[in-house]
Design an enzyme around this catalytic site. Structure first.
Site, mmCIF file in Angstrom:
data_model
loop_
_atom_site.group_PDB
_atom_site.id
_atom_site.type_symbol
_atom_site.label_atom_id
_atom_site.label_comp_id
_atom_site.label_asym_id
_atom_site.label_seq_id
_atom_site.Cartn_x
_atom_site.Cartn_y
_atom_site.Cartn_z
ATOM 1 N N ASN A 228 0.675 -1.269 -0.082
ATOM 2 C CA ASN A 228 0.043 -0.053 0.089
ATOM 3 C C ASN A 228 0.901 1.405 0.159
ATOM 4 O O ASN A 228 0.500 2.091 -0.556
ATOM 5 C CB ASN A 228 -0.969 -0.041 1.232
ATOM 6 C CG ASN A 228 -0.408 -0.113 2.428
ATOM 7 O OD1 ASN A 228 0.602 -0.753 2.703
ATOM 8 N ND2 ASN A 228 -1.096 0.398 3.590
ATOM 9 N N CYS B 82 -3.244 1.709 6.563
ATOM 10 C CA CYS B 82 -3.516 1.044 7.945
ATOM 11 C C CYS B 82 -4.253 1.905 8.913
ATOM 12 O O CYS B 82 -4.953 1.254 9.779
ATOM 13 C CB CYS B 82 -1.867 0.602 8.496
ATOM 14 S SG CYS B 82 -1.267 -0.542 7.371
ATOM 15 N N GLU C 111 -10.762 -5.163 9.199
ATOM 16 C CA GLU C 111 -10.038 -4.223 8.749
ATOM 17 C C GLU C 111 -10.564 -4.158 7.030
ATOM 18 O O GLU C 111 -10.166 -5.164 6.615
ATOM 19 C CB GLU C 111 -8.617 -4.303 8.572
ATOM 20 C CG GLU C 111 -7.712 -3.276 7.897
ATOM 21 C CD GLU C 111 -6.344 -3.239 8.103
ATOM 22 O OE1 GLU C 111 -5.785 -2.039 8.136
ATOM 23 O OE2 GLU C 111 -5.878 -4.488 8.048
ATOM 24 N N GLY D 70 1.949 -5.855 7.484
ATOM 25 C CA GLY D 70 0.917 -6.640 6.991
ATOM 26 C C GLY D 70 -0.096 -7.073 7.603
ATOM 27 O O GLY D 70 -0.521 -6.447 8.468
ATOM 28 N N SER D 71 -0.741 -8.158 7.368
ATOM 29 C CA SER D 71 -1.893 -8.698 8.053
ATOM 30 C C SER D 71 -1.589 -9.263 9.344
ATOM 31 O O SER D 71 -0.483 -9.766 9.420
ATOM 32 C CB SER D 71 -2.764 -9.694 7.211
ATOM 33 O OG SER D 71 -2.156 -10.934 7.120
ATOM 34 N N GLU E 272 3.728 -4.291 12.259
ATOM 35 C CA GLU E 272 2.459 -3.250 12.143
ATOM 36 C C GLU E 272 1.477 -3.948 11.377
ATOM 37 O O GLU E 272 1.659 -4.304 10.237
ATOM 38 C CB GLU E 272 2.980 -2.162 11.408
ATOM 39 C CG GLU E 272 2.363 -0.716 11.750
ATOM 40 C CD GLU E 272 0.923 -0.707 10.711
ATOM 41 O OE1 GLU E 272 0.167 -1.423 11.204
ATOM 42 O OE2 GLU E 272 1.018 -0.413 9.708
ATOM 43 N N LEU E 273 0.440 -4.373 12.022
ATOM 44 C CA LEU E 273 -0.533 -5.079 11.766
ATOM 45 C C LEU E 273 -1.941 -4.754 11.296
ATOM 46 O O LEU E 273 -2.990 -5.385 11.285
ATOM 47 C CB LEU E 273 -0.742 -6.315 12.520
ATOM 48 C CG LEU E 273 0.668 -7.001 13.048
ATOM 49 C CD1 LEU E 273 0.363 -8.261 13.959
ATOM 50 C CD2 LEU E 273 1.384 -7.533 11.904
#
Length: 480
Positions: A158, A288, A382, A234-235, A254-255
Protein backbone atom coordinates in the site's frame (compact mmCIF):
# COMPACT_ATOMS: atom_id res chain seq x y z
CA UNK A 1 5.05 3.99 -20.29
CA UNK A 2 7.72 5.00 -17.78
CA UNK A 3 11.08 4.02 -19.25
CA UNK A 4 12.13 2.55 -15.91
CA UNK A 5 9.24 0.09 -16.05
CA UNK A 6 9.04 -0.76 -19.72
CA UNK A 7 8.14 -4.45 -19.85
CA UNK A 8 11.30 -6.30 -18.93
CA UNK A 9 12.73 -8.80 -16.53
CA UNK A 10 13.46 -7.56 -13.03
CA UNK A 11 16.18 -9.42 -11.16
CA UNK A 12 17.08 -9.97 -7.53
CA UNK A 13 19.69 -7.68 -5.97
CA UNK A 14 22.24 -9.70 -3.99
CA UNK A 15 25.64 -8.37 -2.93
CA UNK A 16 25.30 -5.44 -5.31
CA UNK A 17 24.69 -7.67 -8.34
CA UNK A 18 21.54 -8.30 -10.37
CA UNK A 19 20.86 -12.02 -10.03
CA UNK A 20 18.77 -14.05 -12.47
CA UNK A 21 16.44 -16.84 -11.33
CA UNK A 22 15.02 -19.97 -12.94
CA UNK A 23 11.44 -18.67 -12.76
CA UNK A 24 9.73 -15.34 -13.32
CA UNK A 25 6.20 -14.12 -12.63
CA UNK A 26 4.32 -11.61 -14.77
CA UNK A 27 3.38 -8.38 -12.97
CA UNK A 28 0.13 -6.79 -14.11
CA UNK A 29 -1.23 -3.29 -13.57
CA UNK A 30 -4.16 -3.50 -11.10
CA UNK A 31 -5.91 -0.80 -13.14
CA UNK A 32 -5.36 -1.67 -16.81
CA UNK A 33 -4.50 -5.34 -16.52
CA UNK A 34 -1.51 -4.86 -18.84
CA UNK A 35 1.74 -6.65 -18.06
CA UNK A 36 4.32 -4.18 -16.82
CA UNK A 37 7.24 -6.47 -15.89
CA UNK A 38 8.44 -9.99 -15.25
CA UNK A 39 9.58 -10.44 -11.67
CA UNK A 40 12.28 -12.86 -10.57
CA UNK A 41 11.08 -15.56 -8.17
CA UNK A 42 13.75 -16.44 -5.62
CA UNK A 43 14.04 -19.87 -4.04
CA UNK A 44 15.32 -20.75 -0.57
CA UNK A 45 18.94 -21.02 -1.72
CA UNK A 46 18.98 -17.56 -3.30
CA UNK A 47 17.34 -16.09 -0.20
CA UNK A 48 20.06 -17.68 1.94
CA UNK A 49 22.66 -16.27 -0.47
CA UNK A 50 21.20 -12.81 0.17
CA UNK A 51 21.43 -13.40 3.93
CA UNK A 52 25.07 -14.53 3.57
CA UNK A 53 25.77 -11.36 1.62
CA UNK A 54 24.14 -9.26 4.35
CA UNK A 55 26.15 -11.04 7.06
CA UNK A 56 29.42 -10.11 5.30
CA UNK A 57 28.27 -6.56 4.56
CA UNK A 58 27.34 -6.05 8.23
CA UNK A 59 31.07 -6.17 8.99
CA UNK A 60 31.46 -3.10 6.75
CA UNK A 61 28.37 -1.02 7.60
CA UNK A 62 28.58 -1.64 11.37
CA UNK A 63 31.98 0.08 11.59
CA UNK A 64 31.28 2.81 9.05
CA UNK A 65 31.40 6.22 10.75
CA UNK A 66 28.00 7.80 11.38
CA UNK A 67 28.72 10.77 9.14
CA UNK A 68 29.38 8.44 6.19
CA UNK A 69 26.13 6.53 6.74
CA UNK A 70 24.37 9.89 6.90
CA UNK A 71 26.04 11.03 3.66
CA UNK A 72 24.78 7.96 1.80
CA UNK A 73 21.22 8.58 3.04
CA UNK A 74 21.51 12.28 2.11
CA UNK A 75 22.67 11.29 -1.38
CA UNK A 76 19.57 9.10 -1.78
CA UNK A 77 17.49 12.10 -0.73
CA UNK A 78 19.07 14.20 -3.49
CA UNK A 79 18.68 11.50 -6.15
CA UNK A 80 15.04 10.93 -5.24
CA UNK A 81 14.33 14.66 -5.37
CA UNK A 82 15.73 14.75 -8.92
CA UNK A 83 13.60 11.76 -9.99
CA UNK A 84 10.46 12.38 -7.96
CA UNK A 85 8.10 12.40 -10.96
CA UNK A 86 9.53 9.14 -12.29
CA UNK A 87 9.38 7.51 -8.85
CA UNK A 88 5.71 8.50 -8.46
CA UNK A 89 4.91 6.87 -11.80
CA UNK A 90 6.56 3.65 -10.64
CA UNK A 91 4.32 3.60 -7.56
CA UNK A 92 1.21 4.46 -9.57
CA UNK A 93 1.76 1.87 -12.29
CA UNK A 94 2.34 -1.10 -10.00
CA UNK A 95 -0.19 -0.25 -7.27
CA UNK A 96 -2.89 1.84 -9.03
CA UNK A 97 -2.33 4.57 -6.43
CA UNK A 98 -3.64 7.82 -7.98
CA UNK A 99 -0.67 9.88 -9.13
CA UNK A 100 -1.51 12.75 -6.77
CA UNK A 101 -1.16 10.40 -3.78
CA UNK A 102 1.87 8.69 -5.35
CA UNK A 103 3.64 12.07 -5.55
CA UNK A 104 2.79 12.68 -1.90
CA UNK A 105 4.27 9.28 -1.04
CA UNK A 106 7.52 10.15 -2.83
CA UNK A 107 7.68 13.45 -0.94
CA UNK A 108 7.24 11.57 2.33
CA UNK A 109 9.86 9.01 1.29
CA UNK A 110 12.34 11.83 0.68
CA UNK A 111 11.55 13.22 4.13
CA UNK A 112 11.86 9.76 5.71
CA UNK A 113 15.39 9.24 4.35
CA UNK A 114 16.25 12.78 5.42
CA UNK A 115 15.15 11.97 8.97
CA UNK A 116 17.15 8.72 8.78
CA UNK A 117 20.28 10.67 7.80
CA UNK A 118 19.78 12.99 10.76
CA UNK A 119 19.17 10.11 13.20
CA UNK A 120 22.39 8.41 12.07
CA UNK A 121 24.24 11.28 13.75
CA UNK A 122 22.49 11.11 17.12
CA UNK A 123 22.53 7.49 18.22
CA UNK A 124 23.83 7.74 21.77
CA UNK A 125 23.43 6.40 25.28
CA UNK A 126 23.56 7.96 28.75
CA UNK A 127 25.71 8.06 31.85
CA UNK A 128 24.53 6.13 34.91
CA UNK A 129 25.04 7.57 38.44
CA UNK A 130 26.56 4.43 40.00
CA UNK A 131 27.20 6.14 43.33
CA UNK A 132 23.43 6.23 43.86
CA UNK A 133 23.93 2.68 45.19
CA UNK A 134 26.22 1.90 48.13
CA UNK A 135 28.02 -0.75 46.11
CA UNK A 136 28.49 1.59 43.15
CA UNK A 137 30.78 4.14 44.77
CA UNK A 138 34.03 4.56 42.83
CA UNK A 139 32.52 3.45 39.52
CA UNK A 140 31.20 5.30 36.50
CA UNK A 141 29.02 3.75 33.83
CA UNK A 142 27.61 4.64 30.48
CA UNK A 143 25.51 3.01 27.75
CA UNK A 144 26.09 2.82 24.02
CA UNK A 145 23.80 1.50 21.29
CA UNK A 146 25.17 -1.14 18.91
CA UNK A 147 23.67 -2.35 15.60
CA UNK A 148 22.25 -5.86 15.90
CA UNK A 149 23.13 -7.42 12.52
CA UNK A 150 21.00 -8.54 9.59
CA UNK A 151 17.49 -7.05 9.48
CA UNK A 152 14.82 -9.03 7.61
CA UNK A 153 12.32 -6.51 6.21
CA UNK A 154 8.98 -7.61 4.76
CA UNK A 155 6.94 -4.76 3.27
CA UNK A 156 3.34 -4.37 2.00
CA UNK A 157 1.86 -3.06 -1.24
CA UNK A 158 0.00 0.00 0.00
CA UNK A 159 2.99 2.35 0.50
CA UNK A 160 5.58 0.44 -1.53
CA UNK A 161 8.24 3.17 -1.38
CA UNK A 162 7.71 4.89 1.96
CA UNK A 163 7.20 1.75 4.06
CA UNK A 164 10.41 0.38 2.55
CA UNK A 165 12.05 3.62 3.69
CA UNK A 166 10.76 3.10 7.22
CA UNK A 167 12.69 -0.16 7.40
CA UNK A 168 15.73 0.48 5.18
CA UNK A 169 16.35 4.06 6.42
CA UNK A 170 16.75 3.32 10.14
CA UNK A 171 18.58 0.05 9.44
CA UNK A 172 21.30 1.85 7.47
CA UNK A 173 21.32 4.81 9.88
CA UNK A 174 22.06 2.45 12.77
CA UNK A 175 24.70 0.39 10.92
CA UNK A 176 22.73 -2.74 10.08
CA UNK A 177 22.46 -4.69 6.81
CA UNK A 178 19.14 -5.68 5.25
CA UNK A 179 17.43 -8.45 3.32
CA UNK A 180 14.26 -6.90 1.91
CA UNK A 181 11.29 -8.87 0.62
CA UNK A 182 8.80 -6.43 -0.96
CA UNK A 183 5.15 -7.27 -1.59
CA UNK A 184 4.68 -9.44 -4.68
CA UNK A 185 2.43 -6.85 -6.37
CA UNK A 186 4.76 -3.89 -5.73
CA UNK A 187 8.42 -4.95 -6.09
CA UNK A 188 9.32 -2.21 -8.58
CA UNK A 189 9.40 0.60 -6.01
CA UNK A 190 11.79 -1.38 -3.81
CA UNK A 191 14.08 -2.23 -6.75
CA UNK A 192 13.98 1.42 -7.86
CA UNK A 193 15.16 2.59 -4.42
CA UNK A 194 17.82 -0.12 -4.27
CA UNK A 195 19.28 1.25 -7.52
CA UNK A 196 19.43 4.72 -5.95
CA UNK A 197 21.29 3.35 -2.93
CA UNK A 198 23.85 1.72 -5.22
CA UNK A 199 24.29 5.03 -7.02
CA UNK A 200 24.65 6.78 -3.66
CA UNK A 201 27.60 4.56 -2.75
CA UNK A 202 26.05 2.08 -0.30
CA UNK A 203 28.51 -0.82 0.06
CA UNK A 204 27.51 -3.99 -1.80
CA UNK A 205 25.46 -6.42 0.25
CA UNK A 206 24.16 -3.91 2.79
CA UNK A 207 20.79 -3.80 0.99
CA UNK A 208 19.64 -6.99 -0.75
CA UNK A 209 16.23 -7.20 -2.47
CA UNK A 210 14.75 -10.68 -2.83
CA UNK A 211 11.43 -10.95 -4.71
CA UNK A 212 9.20 -13.99 -4.65
CA UNK A 213 6.43 -15.70 -2.69
CA UNK A 214 6.18 -15.09 1.05
CA UNK A 215 5.95 -18.81 1.76
CA UNK A 216 9.42 -19.28 0.28
CA UNK A 217 11.36 -16.02 0.63
CA UNK A 218 9.69 -14.71 3.78
CA UNK A 219 9.88 -18.09 5.47
CA UNK A 220 13.60 -18.46 4.70
CA UNK A 221 14.25 -15.01 6.21
CA UNK A 222 12.21 -15.77 9.34
CA UNK A 223 13.79 -19.18 9.95
CA UNK A 224 17.44 -18.21 9.41
CA UNK A 225 19.29 -17.71 12.69
CA UNK A 226 21.66 -15.23 11.05
CA UNK A 227 18.76 -12.76 10.75
CA UNK A 228 18.57 -10.88 14.05
CA UNK A 229 15.33 -8.94 13.59
CA UNK A 230 12.16 -9.12 11.51
CA UNK A 231 10.36 -5.88 10.71
CA UNK A 232 7.03 -6.60 9.05
CA UNK A 233 4.02 -4.60 7.91
CA UNK A 234 0.98 -6.60 6.83
CA UNK A 235 -1.96 -8.65 8.08
CA UNK A 236 -2.46 -9.80 11.69
CA UNK A 237 -2.62 -13.47 10.64
CA UNK A 238 0.78 -13.32 8.93
CA UNK A 239 2.28 -11.14 11.66
CA UNK A 240 1.19 -13.47 14.46
CA UNK A 241 2.65 -16.39 12.47
CA UNK A 242 5.97 -14.53 12.17
CA UNK A 243 6.00 -13.82 15.92
CA UNK A 244 5.35 -17.49 16.67
CA UNK A 245 8.19 -18.68 14.44
CA UNK A 246 10.75 -15.94 15.03
CA UNK A 247 12.07 -17.39 18.28
CA UNK A 248 14.27 -14.88 20.09
CA UNK A 249 14.62 -12.59 17.08
CA UNK A 250 13.49 -9.04 17.67
CA UNK A 251 10.22 -8.26 15.88
CA UNK A 252 8.47 -5.04 14.93
CA UNK A 253 5.01 -5.85 13.60
CA UNK A 254 2.58 -3.28 12.18
CA UNK A 255 -0.61 -5.21 11.56
CA UNK A 256 -3.35 -2.78 10.59
CA UNK A 257 -6.53 -1.53 12.20
CA UNK A 258 -10.12 -0.41 11.72
CA UNK A 259 -9.48 3.17 12.75
CA UNK A 260 -12.23 5.33 14.24
CA UNK A 261 -12.97 9.01 14.81
CA UNK A 262 -15.39 10.51 17.34
CA UNK A 263 -17.20 13.74 16.43
CA UNK A 264 -18.59 15.70 19.36
CA UNK A 265 -21.57 18.06 19.34
CA UNK A 266 -20.81 21.63 18.33
CA UNK A 267 -18.30 20.70 15.62
CA UNK A 268 -18.69 22.61 12.34
CA UNK A 269 -19.04 19.80 9.80
CA UNK A 270 -18.08 22.02 6.85
CA UNK A 271 -14.64 22.51 8.42
CA UNK A 272 -13.87 18.80 8.76
CA UNK A 273 -15.66 17.01 5.91
CA UNK A 274 -12.71 17.26 3.49
CA UNK A 275 -10.46 15.82 6.16
CA UNK A 276 -12.89 12.93 6.71
CA UNK A 277 -12.94 12.27 2.96
CA UNK A 278 -9.14 12.13 2.87
CA UNK A 279 -9.07 9.85 5.90
CA UNK A 280 -11.60 7.41 4.49
CA UNK A 281 -10.82 7.38 0.78
CA UNK A 282 -7.18 8.31 0.12
CA UNK A 283 -5.31 5.45 -1.57
CA UNK A 284 -8.69 3.70 -2.00
CA UNK A 285 -8.82 3.16 1.79
CA UNK A 286 -5.77 0.88 1.56
CA UNK A 287 -4.10 2.58 4.51
CA UNK A 288 -3.46 0.92 7.89
CA UNK A 289 -4.94 3.99 9.61
CA UNK A 290 -7.71 4.59 7.04
CA UNK A 291 -10.81 6.09 8.63
CA UNK A 292 -13.25 3.16 8.73
CA UNK A 293 -15.59 4.01 11.63
CA UNK A 294 -17.17 7.38 12.46
CA UNK A 295 -19.04 7.93 15.75
CA UNK A 296 -20.95 11.20 15.42
CA UNK A 297 -22.96 12.89 18.17
CA UNK A 298 -26.72 12.87 17.48
CA UNK A 299 -26.71 16.70 17.21
CA UNK A 300 -24.39 16.63 14.17
CA UNK A 301 -25.09 13.15 12.79
CA UNK A 302 -27.63 14.04 10.09
CA UNK A 303 -25.60 16.94 8.72
CA UNK A 304 -22.42 14.86 8.73
CA UNK A 305 -24.02 11.93 6.91
CA UNK A 306 -25.48 14.20 4.24
CA UNK A 307 -22.27 16.15 3.59
CA UNK A 308 -19.97 13.12 3.71
CA UNK A 309 -22.23 11.25 1.27
CA UNK A 310 -22.33 14.21 -1.13
CA UNK A 311 -18.56 14.61 -0.98
CA UNK A 312 -17.98 10.89 -1.60
CA UNK A 313 -20.21 10.92 -4.68
CA UNK A 314 -18.20 13.80 -6.20
CA UNK A 315 -14.82 12.03 -6.11
CA UNK A 316 -13.37 11.28 -9.55
CA UNK A 317 -12.90 7.60 -10.32
CA UNK A 318 -10.54 6.34 -13.01
CA UNK A 319 -7.00 6.04 -14.35
CA UNK A 320 -4.41 6.39 -11.56
CA UNK A 321 -2.11 8.36 -13.88
CA UNK A 322 -4.78 11.05 -14.40
CA UNK A 323 -3.99 13.90 -11.97
CA UNK A 324 -7.73 14.47 -11.44
CA UNK A 325 -8.34 10.89 -10.25
CA UNK A 326 -9.06 10.44 -6.53
CA UNK A 327 -10.16 6.77 -6.55
CA UNK A 328 -8.71 3.99 -8.69
CA UNK A 329 -8.51 0.20 -8.57
CA UNK A 330 -7.90 -1.80 -5.44
CA UNK A 331 -4.71 -3.85 -5.52
CA UNK A 332 -6.49 -6.89 -7.01
CA UNK A 333 -9.87 -8.08 -8.27
CA UNK A 334 -10.06 -10.53 -5.36
CA UNK A 335 -9.75 -7.62 -2.89
CA UNK A 336 -12.54 -5.79 -4.73
CA UNK A 337 -14.75 -8.89 -4.57
CA UNK A 338 -14.03 -9.33 -0.85
CA UNK A 339 -14.94 -5.72 -0.07
CA UNK A 340 -18.15 -6.01 -2.12
CA UNK A 341 -19.00 -9.17 -0.19
CA UNK A 342 -18.58 -7.39 3.14
CA UNK A 343 -20.75 -4.49 1.94
CA UNK A 344 -23.42 -6.92 0.77
CA UNK A 345 -23.30 -8.76 4.11
CA UNK A 346 -23.97 -5.49 5.97
CA UNK A 347 -26.81 -4.72 3.57
CA UNK A 348 -28.40 -8.12 4.27
CA UNK A 349 -28.30 -7.15 7.95
CA UNK A 350 -30.31 -3.93 7.38
CA UNK A 351 -27.45 -1.48 6.84
CA UNK A 352 -28.12 1.36 4.38
CA UNK A 353 -25.67 2.11 1.56
CA UNK A 354 -25.82 5.90 1.01
CA UNK A 355 -22.99 6.15 -1.53
CA UNK A 356 -21.03 3.64 -3.58
CA UNK A 357 -21.39 0.00 -2.68
CA UNK A 358 -20.81 -0.99 -6.30
CA UNK A 359 -18.09 -0.91 -8.94
CA UNK A 360 -17.71 1.50 -11.84
CA UNK A 361 -15.57 0.02 -14.63
CA UNK A 362 -14.19 -2.47 -12.11
CA UNK A 363 -13.33 0.22 -9.53
CA UNK A 364 -15.10 0.14 -6.15
CA UNK A 365 -16.81 3.51 -5.72
CA UNK A 366 -16.27 5.38 -2.43
CA UNK A 367 -18.83 3.90 -0.07
CA UNK A 368 -20.71 5.40 2.90
CA UNK A 369 -22.79 3.04 5.08
CA UNK A 370 -25.06 3.73 8.07
CA UNK A 371 -27.06 1.55 10.48
CA UNK A 372 -24.33 -1.09 10.58
CA UNK A 373 -24.41 -3.87 13.17
CA UNK A 374 -21.02 -3.58 14.96
CA UNK A 375 -20.50 -7.33 14.53
CA UNK A 376 -20.47 -7.03 10.74
CA UNK A 377 -17.10 -7.39 9.02
CA UNK A 378 -17.21 -3.82 7.62
CA UNK A 379 -17.19 -2.61 11.22
CA UNK A 380 -15.15 -5.07 13.27
CA UNK A 381 -12.50 -6.20 10.74
CA UNK A 382 -10.12 -4.19 8.56
CA UNK A 383 -11.94 -3.43 5.30
CA UNK A 384 -8.88 -1.97 3.47
CA UNK A 385 -11.11 -0.45 0.81
CA UNK A 386 -12.85 2.92 0.21
CA UNK A 387 -15.56 2.18 2.77
CA UNK A 388 -16.59 4.23 5.82
CA UNK A 389 -19.45 3.59 8.24
CA UNK A 390 -21.14 6.32 10.28
CA UNK A 391 -22.78 5.64 13.66
CA UNK A 392 -24.95 7.89 15.84
CA UNK A 393 -23.90 8.29 19.49
CA UNK A 394 -25.39 10.03 22.54
CA UNK A 395 -22.14 10.80 24.37
CA UNK A 396 -18.36 10.67 24.16
CA UNK A 397 -18.31 7.89 26.77
CA UNK A 398 -20.53 5.76 24.54
CA UNK A 399 -18.30 6.43 21.54
CA UNK A 400 -15.14 5.51 23.46
CA UNK A 401 -16.74 2.18 24.39
CA UNK A 402 -17.52 1.48 20.73
CA UNK A 403 -14.05 2.47 19.53
CA UNK A 404 -12.42 0.22 22.13
CA UNK A 405 -14.69 -2.72 21.25
CA UNK A 406 -12.21 -3.84 18.61
CA UNK A 407 -9.42 -6.38 18.23
CA UNK A 408 -7.30 -3.51 16.85
CA UNK A 409 -5.70 -0.46 18.46
CA UNK A 410 -3.46 1.51 16.10
CA UNK A 411 -4.73 5.13 16.02
CA UNK A 412 -7.99 6.96 16.74
CA UNK A 413 -9.21 10.55 16.50
CA UNK A 414 -11.66 12.87 18.21
CA UNK A 415 -13.08 16.22 17.12
CA UNK A 416 -14.25 18.24 20.12
CA UNK A 417 -14.19 21.82 21.42
CA UNK A 418 -14.29 20.55 25.03
CA UNK A 419 -10.81 20.11 26.50
CA UNK A 420 -12.14 17.75 29.16
CA UNK A 421 -13.66 15.44 26.54
CA UNK A 422 -10.41 15.61 24.54
CA UNK A 423 -8.32 14.46 27.48
CA UNK A 424 -10.90 11.86 28.46
CA UNK A 425 -10.56 10.36 24.97
CA UNK A 426 -6.77 10.63 25.08
CA UNK A 427 -6.76 8.78 28.40
CA UNK A 428 -9.31 6.05 27.67
CA UNK A 429 -8.98 5.19 23.96
CA UNK A 430 -7.11 1.87 23.68
CA UNK A 431 -4.78 2.76 20.80
CA UNK A 432 -1.14 3.57 20.12
CA UNK A 433 -1.92 7.21 19.24
CA UNK A 434 -4.84 9.61 19.72
CA UNK A 435 -5.34 12.52 17.30
CA UNK A 436 -7.25 15.42 18.89
CA UNK A 437 -9.17 17.46 16.32
CA UNK A 438 -7.94 15.32 13.44
CA UNK A 439 -8.66 12.02 11.73
CA UNK A 440 -6.75 8.87 12.80
CA UNK A 441 -5.19 8.81 9.32
CA UNK A 442 -2.67 11.50 10.34
CA UNK A 443 0.97 10.45 10.20
CA UNK A 444 4.25 12.26 9.77
CA UNK A 445 7.31 10.12 9.41
CA UNK A 446 9.34 11.07 12.48
CA UNK A 447 6.56 10.35 14.99
CA UNK A 448 6.38 7.07 16.94
CA UNK A 449 3.97 4.87 14.99
CA UNK A 450 2.55 1.56 16.12
CA UNK A 451 -0.29 0.03 18.04
CA UNK A 452 -1.56 -2.37 20.67
CA UNK A 453 -3.83 -5.44 20.59
CA UNK A 454 -3.81 -7.07 17.13
CA UNK A 455 -2.36 -3.91 15.61
CA UNK A 456 1.10 -5.15 16.45
CA UNK A 457 4.21 -4.60 18.54
CA UNK A 458 7.08 -2.12 18.49
CA UNK A 459 7.23 1.33 16.96
CA UNK A 460 8.30 2.81 13.65
CA UNK A 461 9.31 6.44 13.12
CA UNK A 462 13.03 6.95 12.59
CA UNK A 463 14.30 7.56 16.12
CA UNK A 464 12.08 4.80 17.49
CA UNK A 465 12.96 2.32 14.73
CA UNK A 466 16.66 2.96 15.37
CA UNK A 467 16.08 2.04 19.02
CA UNK A 468 14.37 -1.19 17.91
CA UNK A 469 17.28 -1.99 15.55
CA UNK A 470 20.04 -1.50 18.13
CA UNK A 471 20.97 -3.15 21.42
CA UNK A 472 21.96 -1.24 24.52
CA UNK A 473 25.38 -2.11 25.91
CA UNK A 474 26.52 -0.99 29.36
CA UNK A 475 30.16 -0.18 30.10
CA UNK A 476 31.23 0.15 33.75
CA UNK A 477 34.63 1.53 34.83
CA UNK A 478 35.99 0.79 38.30
CA UNK A 479 38.10 3.83 39.22
CA UNK A 480 39.72 1.98 42.07
Amino acid sequence: MNKIIETSKKYLLINGKKVETANYSPLYSPYSGEMIAEIALADEKLTKDAISSAVEAFKVISVMPAYQRAEILEKVVELLKERAEEAAEVISLESAKPITFAKAEVARTIETYKFAAEEAKRIHGETIPFDAAVGGVGRIGFTVRKPIGVIGAITPFNFPMNLVAHKVGPAIASGNSIVLKPASQTPLSALYIADLFQEAGLPDGVLNVVTGPGGVVGEAIIQDDRVKMITFTGSPAVGIGIRNRAGLKKTTLELGSNAAVIIDKGIEIDKIVDRLVMGAFSNQGQVCISLQRVYAHKNVYDELVEKLTTAAQKLKIGDPLDPETYISSLISKSETDRALGWIEESKQNNAKILAGGKTENGILAPTVIVDVDPKQKVSCQEVFAPVVIVNKIESIEEAITYVNDSQFGLQAGIYTENIHEAFKAADHLEVGAVMINDVPTFRVDQMPYGGIKNSGTGREGLKYAVEEMTEMKLIVVNQG
